[in-house]
Design a protein around this motif. Structure first.
Motif, short mmCIF file in Angstrom:
data_model
loop_
_atom_site.label_atom_id
_atom_site.label_comp_id
_atom_site.label_asym_id
_atom_site.label_seq_id
_atom_site.Cartn_x
_atom_site.Cartn_y
_atom_site.Cartn_z
N THR A 289 43.11 -15.48 -10.00
CA THR A 289 43.78 -15.36 -11.30
C THR A 289 43.17 -16.29 -12.35
O THR A 289 43.73 -16.44 -13.44
CB THR A 289 45.29 -15.66 -11.15
OG1 THR A 289 45.46 -16.96 -10.55
CG2 THR A 289 45.96 -14.61 -10.27
N ASP A 290 42.02 -16.90 -12.06
CA ASP A 290 41.37 -17.76 -13.04
C ASP A 290 40.76 -16.92 -14.17
O ASP A 290 40.18 -15.86 -13.92
CB ASP A 290 40.24 -18.56 -12.38
CG ASP A 290 40.77 -19.64 -11.45
OD1 ASP A 290 41.99 -19.84 -11.43
OD2 ASP A 290 39.95 -20.26 -10.74
N PRO A 291 40.85 -17.39 -15.41
CA PRO A 291 40.29 -16.63 -16.55
C PRO A 291 38.78 -16.87 -16.70
O PRO A 291 38.31 -17.32 -17.76
CB PRO A 291 41.07 -17.19 -17.74
CG PRO A 291 41.34 -18.62 -17.37
CD PRO A 291 41.56 -18.61 -15.86
N LYS A 295 36.16 -17.85 -19.89
CA LYS A 295 35.37 -19.08 -19.89
C LYS A 295 33.88 -18.77 -20.06
O LYS A 295 33.17 -19.51 -20.74
CB LYS A 295 35.60 -19.85 -18.59
CG LYS A 295 37.00 -20.44 -18.46
CD LYS A 295 37.13 -21.23 -17.15
CE LYS A 295 38.51 -21.86 -17.04
NZ LYS A 295 38.66 -22.65 -15.78
N LEU A 296 33.43 -17.68 -19.43
CA LEU A 296 32.03 -17.27 -19.57
C LEU A 296 31.68 -17.01 -21.03
O LEU A 296 30.64 -17.47 -21.53
CB LEU A 296 31.78 -16.02 -18.73
CG LEU A 296 30.40 -15.37 -18.82
CD1 LEU A 296 29.33 -16.29 -18.25
CD2 LEU A 296 30.38 -14.04 -18.09
N THR A 297 32.56 -16.32 -21.72
CA THR A 297 32.34 -16.04 -23.14
C THR A 297 32.44 -17.31 -23.97
O THR A 297 31.60 -17.57 -24.85
CB THR A 297 33.36 -15.00 -23.64
OG1 THR A 297 33.21 -13.80 -22.89
CG2 THR A 297 33.16 -14.70 -25.11
N GLY A 298 33.44 -18.13 -23.67
CA GLY A 298 33.67 -19.34 -24.47
C GLY A 298 32.57 -20.37 -24.31
O GLY A 298 32.14 -20.99 -25.29
N ILE A 302 28.54 -15.31 -23.98
CA ILE A 302 28.14 -14.00 -23.48
C ILE A 302 29.32 -13.04 -23.59
O ILE A 302 30.38 -13.28 -22.99
CB ILE A 302 27.65 -14.09 -22.02
CG1 ILE A 302 26.44 -15.02 -21.91
CG2 ILE A 302 27.32 -12.70 -21.47
CD1 ILE A 302 25.96 -15.25 -20.48
N GLU A 303 29.15 -11.99 -24.35
CA GLU A 303 30.23 -11.03 -24.51
C GLU A 303 30.32 -10.13 -23.27
O GLU A 303 29.31 -9.62 -22.78
CB GLU A 303 30.00 -10.17 -25.75
CG GLU A 303 30.08 -10.97 -27.06
CD GLU A 303 29.97 -10.08 -28.28
OE1 GLU A 303 29.78 -8.86 -28.11
OE2 GLU A 303 30.07 -10.62 -29.40
N VAL A 304 31.54 -9.94 -22.80
CA VAL A 304 31.79 -9.16 -21.58
C VAL A 304 32.74 -8.01 -21.90
O VAL A 304 33.77 -8.21 -22.55
CB VAL A 304 32.40 -10.05 -20.48
CG1 VAL A 304 32.67 -9.23 -19.22
CG2 VAL A 304 31.49 -11.23 -20.17
N GLU A 333 21.81 -15.14 -16.04
CA GLU A 333 22.51 -16.37 -16.46
C GLU A 333 24.01 -16.23 -16.19
O GLU A 333 24.66 -17.16 -15.67
CB GLU A 333 22.25 -16.61 -17.94
CG GLU A 333 22.92 -17.85 -18.50
CD GLU A 333 22.71 -17.96 -20.01
OE1 GLU A 333 23.16 -18.97 -20.57
OE2 GLU A 333 22.12 -17.03 -20.61
N ALA A 334 24.57 -15.07 -16.52
CA ALA A 334 26.00 -14.84 -16.33
C ALA A 334 26.37 -14.84 -14.85
O ALA A 334 27.38 -15.45 -14.44
CB ALA A 334 26.41 -13.52 -16.97
N ARG A 335 25.56 -14.18 -14.05
CA ARG A 335 25.86 -14.11 -12.62
C ARG A 335 25.76 -15.48 -11.97
O ARG A 335 26.57 -15.84 -11.10
CB ARG A 335 24.92 -13.11 -11.94
CG ARG A 335 25.33 -11.66 -12.18
CD ARG A 335 24.44 -10.67 -11.44
NE ARG A 335 23.22 -10.37 -12.19
CZ ARG A 335 22.01 -10.76 -11.86
NH1 ARG A 335 21.83 -11.50 -10.76
NH2 ARG A 335 20.96 -10.43 -12.60
N ARG A 336 24.79 -16.27 -12.40
CA ARG A 336 24.65 -17.62 -11.85
C ARG A 336 25.87 -18.47 -12.21
O ARG A 336 26.38 -19.23 -11.37
CB ARG A 336 23.38 -18.28 -12.37
CG ARG A 336 23.10 -19.64 -11.74
CD ARG A 336 21.69 -20.13 -12.03
NE ARG A 336 21.42 -20.17 -13.46
CZ ARG A 336 20.55 -19.36 -14.08
NH1 ARG A 336 19.91 -18.43 -13.39
NH2 ARG A 336 20.36 -19.47 -15.38
N TYR A 337 26.38 -18.33 -13.41
CA TYR A 337 27.56 -19.07 -13.85
C TYR A 337 28.77 -18.69 -12.98
O TYR A 337 29.52 -19.56 -12.51
CB TYR A 337 27.84 -18.77 -15.32
CG TYR A 337 29.11 -19.41 -15.85
CD1 TYR A 337 29.08 -20.69 -16.41
CD2 TYR A 337 30.33 -18.73 -15.82
CE1 TYR A 337 30.24 -21.28 -16.90
CE2 TYR A 337 31.49 -19.31 -16.30
CZ TYR A 337 31.44 -20.59 -16.84
OH TYR A 337 32.60 -21.17 -17.32
#
Length: 352
Positions: A289-291, A295-298, A302-304, A333-337
């Motif tokens: 349930t973590d957002p 966080k990735l966008t913030g 990166i827009e998702v 980059e997104a997947r690594r994050y």
């Protein structure tokens, strides 16, 4: 009812093969080199499409089918070589629930439940007491003297479950027990099976073609395809990281993890300039349930775009699947994050 059945038994399939002769000559291999251990007291689901071999595998546990090669063990007993009294003793330890109930129309609810005990030569007084316990356990005390024609589908399956429990088995086999039932009734039957597993300590082995049934009840799952076990393990682990294409195909039928048709029709194997990467993000445990996408966008800008998804529960574990698209140029980059934050990712393809 506080009585607990005898200790649960393990089931072991050791390099099992099963071949059938074709009517016109030749051989059909229904099972090939199947090795699987079902732990005592577990609920294990075997999922596969029609013709995959799952029913043949199940029928080997009580000796209705015998392996052409390999061994099937119930506890320490070799089912495939058992004959006569030894086979009858094994079958007393194995209860069977059928898809289409298999009740005798001429017998009442109580009469159907009593039948295995009558065949075993149990005293009438003991049968009466045992049937009374079982109709109470499955919630049919008020229907004990009714006939199958007077019952709903769910009630008929409850009779089938009670009958399967009559001889106090160590193992309960379920042959597509909910596939003829509506979704609401399916849930009540699955809940009953979970209660029986918990209260009586039985080993439950069920076959199904519905991954939702596995999700809702099974502690372990084995996926069978073309007569072979292609993947198995704890249900939670298999849902989080399915390794075989057949498993992923079944999981795509569970609510929230299927790509929309307009995306699937445009999916490519290679990225194009300015295109999007489509990925599956799997959330589990405390991270379900973590957002993390917010966080990735913030944090990375990166827009998702969320395409489909849901958060559910596998056993007592929260589990979520999201299908998303994001700029292909920043996909790695997104997947690594996300992976650094203990989430699983899988690239499904690319769209222009």
């Amino acid at each position: 009812m506080t009585e607990r059945n005898r200790d649960a038994a393990s089931i072991s399939f050791e390099a099992v093969g099963k071949a059938f002769a074709k009517p016109g000559g030749g051989t059909v291999h229904a099972l090939e080199d199947v090795s699987l251990r079902v732990e005592p007291g577990s609920i294990t689901g075997i999922i596969g499409r029609s013709g995959a071999g799952k029913s043949t595998l199940l029928r080997m546990v009580n000796g209705l089918e015998r392996p052409t090669s390999g061994r099937v063990l119930l506890g320490a007993h070799d089912v495939g070589t058992a004959r006569g009294r030894a086979l009858r003793d094994i079958r007393r330890d194995v209860g069977m629930i059928f898809q289409h109930f298999n009740l005798l129309a001429s017998r009442t609810v109580a009469g159907n439940i009593a039948m295995p005990l009558e065949i075993a030569g149990v005293a009438k007084s003991e049968i009466t007491a045992r049937v009374a316990e079982l109709v109470e356990r499955v919630g049919l005390s008020q229907q004990a003297n009714r006939y199958p024609a007077e019952l709903s589908g769910g009630q008929k399956q409850r009779v089938g479950i009670a009958r399967a429990l009559a001889t106090k088995p160590k193992v309960l086999l379920s042959d597509e027990a909910t596939s003829a039932l509506d979704p609401e009734t399916t849930q009540t039957v699955l809940s009953l099976l979970k209660d029986i597993n918990r209260d009586l300590g039985l080993t439950v082995l069920l076959i199904t073609h519905e991954m939702a049934v596995v999700r809702d009840i099974a502690s372990h799952v084995a996926v069978i395809d073309g007569g072979r076990i292609v993947e198995h393990g704890p249900t939670h682990d298999v849902f989080i990281a399915p390794k075989h294409a057949t498993t992923r195909s079944f999981l795509s039928g569970v609510t929230g993890v299927k790509l929309p048709a307009f995306v699937k029709s445009r999916l490519q194997n290679t990225p194009s300039e300015g295109g999007e990467e489509v990925i599956r993000v799997t959330f589990f445990g405390q991270h379900a349930t973590d957002p993390m996408l917010a966080k990735l966008t913030g944090e990375l800008g990166i827009e998702v775009n969320i395409l489909a998804g849901a958060v559910e529960e596998i056993g007592s574990h929260p589990f979520g699947n999201l299908l998303v698209s994001l700029p292909a140029a920043r996909g790695e980059e997104a997947r690594r994050y996300l992976q650094d934050h203990n989430l699983n990712t899988e690239v499904l393809g690319y769209v222009g």
